[in-house]
Motif scaffolding. Structure first.
Motif, PDB file in Angstrom:
ATOM      1  N   UNK A 159       0.859  -1.139  -0.047  1.00 15.78           N
ATOM      2  CA  UNK A 159      -0.078  -0.032  -0.021  1.00 15.78           C
ATOM      3  C   UNK A 159       0.895   1.296  -0.049  1.00 15.78           C
ATOM      4  N   UNK A 160       1.686   1.469   0.919  1.00 20.04           N
ATOM      5  CA  UNK A 160       2.686   2.790   1.074  1.00 20.04           C
ATOM      6  C   UNK A 160       4.059   2.531   1.381  1.00 20.04           C
ATOM      7  N   UNK A 161       4.440   1.002   1.009  1.00 18.04           N
ATOM      8  CA  UNK A 161       5.930   0.696   1.258  1.00 18.04           C
ATOM      9  C   UNK A 161       6.464   0.942   2.583  1.00 18.04           C
ATOM     10  N   UNK A 162       5.603   0.690   3.551  1.00 19.96           N
ATOM     11  CA  UNK A 162       5.866   0.766   4.622  1.00 19.96           C
ATOM     12  C   UNK A 162       6.178  -0.553   5.292  1.00 19.96           C
ATOM     13  N   UNK A 163       6.996  -0.814   6.399  1.00 18.70           N
ATOM     14  CA  UNK A 163       7.182  -2.125   7.185  1.00 18.70           C
ATOM     15  C   UNK A 163       5.848  -2.446   7.696  1.00 18.70           C
TER      16      UNK A 163
END
Length: 118
Positions: free
Chosen positions: A54-58
């Motif tokens: 979704x947003x490239x976060x962990x």
């Protein structure tokens, strides 16, 4: 080292992952060091990059700490996307229809290995 081990990197001892639980490990994917989320089910371990599409976060809420829904899905701590632990498909949330990037693993002699080639 056997021929199959020559193209694999040991990540973690199987016993360090609770059955039905998660662990975080570091692995080299396409030349980059990446955080991986590992999920154990009996003697089988599946793994994905520790990155929400979704947003490239962990995905973890703290290093190596992952959320599992009552329905038995991996939940992204940032925006609540839920992922199937069978195939990494996003089944609910902002990236529904997308999927986690799987990493090739195998378990042998009590160790979880990342296949690095072949």
């Amino acid at each position: 080292m056997s021929v199959s081990d020559a193209s694999a990197t040991a990540l973690i001892a199987l016993e360090r992952i609770a059955d039905g639980g998660f662990a975080e490990a570091e692995g080299c994917i396409d030349g980059d060091h990446e955080s991986l989320v590992l999920y154990r089910e009996g003697d089988d371990v599946r793994g994905w990059l520790n990155i929400c599409p979704h947003a490239g976060r962990r995905l973890d809420w703290a290093p190596g700490q992952f959320l599992k829904s009552k329905a038995g899905e991996l939940v992204c701590a940032a925006h609540g996307a839920s992922f199937s632990l069978v195939d990494g498909n996003c089944v609910a949330g902002p990236c529904k229809g997308d999927r986690l990037r799987a990493v090739p693993l195998h378990v042998r002699d009590g160790q979880v290995f990342l296949r690095t080639s072949g």
